[in-house]
Design an enzyme around this catalytic site. Structure first.
Site, PDB file in Angstrom:
ATOM      1  N   HIS A   1       0.970   6.261   1.823  1.00 58.29           N
ATOM      2  CA  HIS A   1       1.715   7.236   2.624  1.00 58.29           C
ATOM      3  C   HIS A   1       2.915   7.833   1.899  1.00 58.29           C
ATOM      4  O   HIS A   1       3.512   8.792   2.387  1.00 58.29           O
ATOM      5  CB  HIS A   1       2.025   6.662   3.999  1.00 58.29           C
ATOM      6  CG  HIS A   1       0.746   6.387   4.732  1.00 58.29           C
ATOM      7  ND1 HIS A   1      -0.170   7.387   4.999  1.00 58.29           N
ATOM      8  CD2 HIS A   1       0.167   5.236   5.145  1.00 58.29           C
ATOM      9  CE1 HIS A   1      -1.236   6.872   5.578  1.00 58.29           C
ATOM     10  NE2 HIS A   1      -1.059   5.569   5.670  1.00 58.29           N
TER      11      HIS A   1
ATOM     12  N   GLU B   1     -11.145  -9.324   3.285  1.00 56.55           N
ATOM     13  CA  GLU B   1      -9.855  -8.946   3.854  1.00 56.55           C
ATOM     14  C   GLU B   1     -10.059  -8.798   5.356  1.00 56.55           C
ATOM     15  O   GLU B   1     -10.859  -7.968   5.813  1.00 56.55           O
ATOM     16  CB  GLU B   1      -9.343  -7.640   3.242  1.00 56.55           C
ATOM     17  CG  GLU B   1      -8.014  -7.236   3.880  1.00 56.55           C
ATOM     18  CD  GLU B   1      -7.156  -6.349   3.000  1.00 56.55           C
ATOM     19  OE1 GLU B   1      -7.236  -6.461   1.758  1.00 56.55           O
ATOM     20  OE2 GLU B   1      -6.408  -5.554   3.572  1.00 56.55           O
TER      21      GLU B   1
ATOM     22  N   THR C   1      -8.338   3.506   8.528  1.00 58.56           N
ATOM     23  CA  THR C   1      -9.564   2.706   8.561  1.00 58.56           C
ATOM     24  C   THR C   1      -9.639   2.005   9.918  1.00 58.56           C
ATOM     25  O   THR C   1      -8.845   1.114  10.209  1.00 58.56           O
ATOM     26  CB  THR C   1      -9.551   1.679   7.420  1.00 58.56           C
ATOM     27  OG1 THR C   1      -9.161   2.363   6.231  1.00 58.56           O
ATOM     28  CG2 THR C   1     -10.911   1.067   7.215  1.00 58.56           C
TER      29      THR C   1
ATOM     30  N   ARG D   1      -6.942  12.778   0.917  1.00 56.09           N
ATOM     31  CA  ARG D   1      -5.838  13.251   1.765  1.00 56.09           C
ATOM     32  C   ARG D   1      -4.483  12.682   1.339  1.00 56.09           C
ATOM     33  O   ARG D   1      -3.461  13.217   1.684  1.00 56.09           O
ATOM     34  CB  ARG D   1      -6.109  12.958   3.232  1.00 56.09           C
ATOM     35  CG  ARG D   1      -6.002  11.489   3.595  1.00 56.09           C
ATOM     36  CD  ARG D   1      -6.159  11.275   5.074  1.00 56.09           C
ATOM     37  NE  ARG D   1      -7.520  11.468   5.523  1.00 56.09           N
ATOM     38  CZ  ARG D   1      -8.027  10.860   6.597  1.00 56.09           C
ATOM     39  NH1 ARG D   1      -7.281  10.075   7.327  1.00 56.09           N
ATOM     40  NH2 ARG D   1      -9.283  11.041   6.935  1.00 56.09           N
TER      41      ARG D   1
ATOM     42  N   ARG E   1      -9.420   8.128  -0.878  1.00 59.56           N
ATOM     43  CA  ARG E   1     -10.370   8.553   0.164  1.00 59.56           C
ATOM     44  C   ARG E   1     -11.244   9.674  -0.334  1.00 59.56           C
ATOM     45  O   ARG E   1     -10.836  10.442  -1.218  1.00 59.56           O
ATOM     46  CB  ARG E   1      -9.613   8.997   1.412  1.00 59.56           C
ATOM     47  CG  ARG E   1      -8.886   7.879   2.124  1.00 59.56           C
ATOM     48  CD  ARG E   1      -8.317   8.372   3.442  1.00 59.56           C
ATOM     49  NE  ARG E   1      -9.334   8.417   4.462  1.00 59.56           N
ATOM     50  CZ  ARG E   1      -9.486   7.497   5.420  1.00 59.56           C
ATOM     51  NH1 ARG E   1      -8.664   6.487   5.512  1.00 59.56           N
ATOM     52  NH2 ARG E   1     -10.468   7.608   6.286  1.00 59.56           N
TER      53      ARG E   1
ATOM     54  N   GLU F   1      -8.653   0.490  -2.824  1.00 59.34           N
ATOM     55  CA  GLU F   1      -9.471   0.558  -1.607  1.00 59.34           C
ATOM     56  C   GLU F   1     -10.354   1.789  -1.702  1.00 59.34           C
ATOM     57  O   GLU F   1      -9.874   2.870  -2.073  1.00 59.34           O
ATOM     58  CB  GLU F   1      -8.597   0.700  -0.371  1.00 59.34           C
ATOM     59  CG  GLU F   1      -7.842  -0.536   0.000  1.00 59.34           C
ATOM     60  CD  GLU F   1      -6.937  -0.284   1.192  1.00 59.34           C
ATOM     61  OE1 GLU F   1      -6.987   0.804   1.791  1.00 59.34           O
ATOM     62  OE2 GLU F   1      -6.155  -1.183   1.502  1.00 59.34           O
TER      63      GLU F   1
ATOM     64  N   HIS G   1      -5.582   3.605  -1.572  1.00 55.65           N
ATOM     65  CA  HIS G   1      -6.904   3.973  -1.029  1.00 55.65           C
ATOM     66  C   HIS G   1      -7.230   5.387  -1.486  1.00 55.65           C
ATOM     67  O   HIS G   1      -6.576   6.346  -1.081  1.00 55.65           O
ATOM     68  CB  HIS G   1      -6.835   3.894   0.502  1.00 55.65           C
ATOM     69  CG  HIS G   1      -8.143   4.129   1.197  1.00 55.65           C
ATOM     70  ND1 HIS G   1      -8.299   3.962   2.549  1.00 55.65           N
ATOM     71  CD2 HIS G   1      -9.362   4.505   0.724  1.00 55.65           C
ATOM     72  CE1 HIS G   1      -9.555   4.239   2.892  1.00 55.65           C
ATOM     73  NE2 HIS G   1     -10.218   4.579   1.798  1.00 55.65           N
TER      74      HIS G   1
ATOM     75  N   HIS H   1      -3.640  -4.569   7.843  1.00 55.09           N
ATOM     76  CA  HIS H   1      -3.763  -3.385   8.698  1.00 55.09           C
ATOM     77  C   HIS H   1      -2.822  -3.482   9.882  1.00 55.09           C
ATOM     78  O   HIS H   1      -2.975  -4.357  10.727  1.00 55.09           O
ATOM     79  CB  HIS H   1      -5.193  -3.128   9.201  1.00 55.09           C
ATOM     80  CG  HIS H   1      -5.408  -1.649   9.442  1.00 55.09           C
ATOM     81  ND1 HIS H   1      -4.960  -1.004  10.566  1.00 55.09           N
ATOM     82  CD2 HIS H   1      -5.952  -0.684   8.667  1.00 55.09           C
ATOM     83  CE1 HIS H   1      -5.250   0.289  10.483  1.00 55.09           C
ATOM     84  NE2 HIS H   1      -5.839   0.512   9.331  1.00 55.09           N
TER      85      HIS H   1
ATOM     86  N   ASN I   1       0.861  -1.194   0.000  1.00 53.70           N
ATOM     87  CA  ASN I   1       0.000   0.000   0.000  1.00 53.70           C
ATOM     88  C   ASN I   1       0.898   1.246   0.000  1.00 53.70           C
ATOM     89  O   ASN I   1       1.722   1.427   0.900  1.00 53.70           O
ATOM     90  CB  ASN I   1      -0.896  -0.043   1.252  1.00 53.70           C
ATOM     91  CG  ASN I   1      -1.817   1.157   1.338  1.00 53.70           C
ATOM     92  OD1 ASN I   1      -1.400   2.278   1.101  1.00 53.70           O
ATOM     93  ND2 ASN I   1      -3.071   0.926   1.688  1.00 53.70           N
TER      94      ASN I   1
HETATM   95  N1  PXP Z   1      -5.980  -3.188   4.169  1.00 56.98           N
HETATM   96  C1  PXP Z   1      -6.931  -2.219   4.234  1.00 56.98           C
HETATM   97  C2  PXP Z   1      -8.313  -2.557   3.807  1.00 56.98           C
HETATM   98  C3  PXP Z   1      -6.613  -0.920   4.656  1.00 56.98           C
HETATM   99  O1  PXP Z   1      -7.570   0.029   4.714  1.00 56.98           O
HETATM  100  C4  PXP Z   1      -5.270  -0.621   4.981  1.00 56.98           C
HETATM  101  C5  PXP Z   1      -4.901   0.782   5.364  1.00 56.98           C
HETATM  102  O2  PXP Z   1      -5.123   1.620   4.288  1.00 56.98           O
HETATM  103  C6  PXP Z   1      -4.319  -1.647   4.873  1.00 56.98           C
HETATM  104  C7  PXP Z   1      -4.706  -2.922   4.494  1.00 56.98           C
HETATM  105  C8  PXP Z   1      -2.881  -1.407   5.179  1.00 56.98           C
HETATM  106  O3  PXP Z   1      -2.709  -1.047   6.519  1.00 56.98           O
HETATM  107  P1  PXP Z   1      -1.320  -0.471   6.981  1.00 56.98           P
HETATM  108  O4  PXP Z   1      -1.082   0.788   6.205  1.00 56.98           O
HETATM  109  O5  PXP Z   1      -1.520  -0.251   8.447  1.00 56.98           O
HETATM  110  O6  PXP Z   1      -0.299  -1.534   6.676  1.00 56.98           O
END
Ligand code: PXP
Length: 259
Positions: free
Chosen positions: A17, A158, A108, A56, A52, A77, A50, A201, A14
């Protein structure tokens, strides 16, 4: 000794960030697409982003570039809104992961209330599937949410690993053990209903192995920790190490199952 053949475990990186850091200055650097290419080079099987409601981090333009330039699957996402469905059906990512979205939250915070939102989610799932997109629902590891996910036609669940990772960060061994057991049961229950099982997550180098050992789990989506860790060791090194830890845990359990 014969090794049991487990399905491969995919790593979805992901890159939200990277965009968070870029947006802090409003320019083009660091570029999430460059991070996506590097992550793939280092062993990621796909990229997750993601989009949003408040934009952001990832922007609409990022999604367009990721979709047109990536050589690996894109997992988008998003909240289950008509705006997001229109964007998804325009770009047709490999998969959409529907998540609850609360404007004030930092990330999330919980899984989707699938059982309580069946009538809202079922047509969203159907529209995405009709467009050729695989649909994943981000849920708490609970049987009611799993059954409701199957009932609304999802392809994938998930499992939210946030609670497990919070126990791990607090060095709460009892909490960790009970959450790992809950996630393992949820993975079995979901697979038994024919759902593909992903998880994610909050996962880190220290928390990834128990998930990677679960034979039903075929994809982990990991972001914040990898991008944070990249500050210290470089994204390439961070992704390579995550890949190696996942593979090592997978091979160990494969050896044990067949012993
Ligand atoms: N899976 C989902 C559905 C999420 O919303 C997120 C966070 O955007 C992640 C995985 C990844 O989480 P993290 O950034 O904490 O590794």
């Amino acid at each position: 000794m014969m090794r049991a053949v487990l399905p491969p475990l995919r790593l979805g990186v992901n890159i939200d960030h990277v965009a968070t850091i870029r947006n802090a200055r409003g320019g083009r650097h660091p570029d999430p697409l460059r991070a996506a290419h590097l992550a793939i080079e280092a062993g990621a099987d796909g990229i997750t982003a993601h989009l949003r409601e408040d934009r952001r981090h990832i922007s609409d333009a990022d999604i367009a570039r990721l979709k047109s330039e990536l050589t690996r699957p894109l997992n988008l996402e998003m909240a289950a809104t008509s705006e997001m469905v229109a964007i998804a059906t325009r770009h047709v990512p490999n998969a959409c992961c529907l998540v609850p979205e609360n404007r004030q939250e930092r990330t999330t915070e919980g899984g989707l209330d699938v059982a309580g939102q069946r009538s809202h989610l079922a047509p969203v799932v159907a529209d995405l599937k009709d467009a050729g997109i695989r649909v994943s629902l981000f849920i708490e590891p609970e049987l009611s949410a799993i059954e409701a996910s199957a009932a609304v036609g999802a392809d994938i669940v998930e499992l939210h690993t946030g609670r497990y990772c919070e126990f791990a960060a607090a060095d709460d061994a009892k909490g960790v053990a009970s959450e790992v057991a809950r996630l393992a049961k949820a993975a079995r229950d979901a697979a038994a209903l024919g759902l593909e099982v992903h998880a994610g997550h909050g996962l880190t180098f220290n928390t990834v192995a128990p998930l990677a050992r679960m034979p039903e789990v075929v994809e982990l989506n990991i972001g914040h920790f990898l991008i944070g860790e990249a500050i210290f060791g470089g994204l390439h090194g961070a992704v390579r190490r995550m890949r190696a830890l996942m593979d090592e845990a997978r091979h160990k359990v494969a050896g044990r199952v067949s012993a």
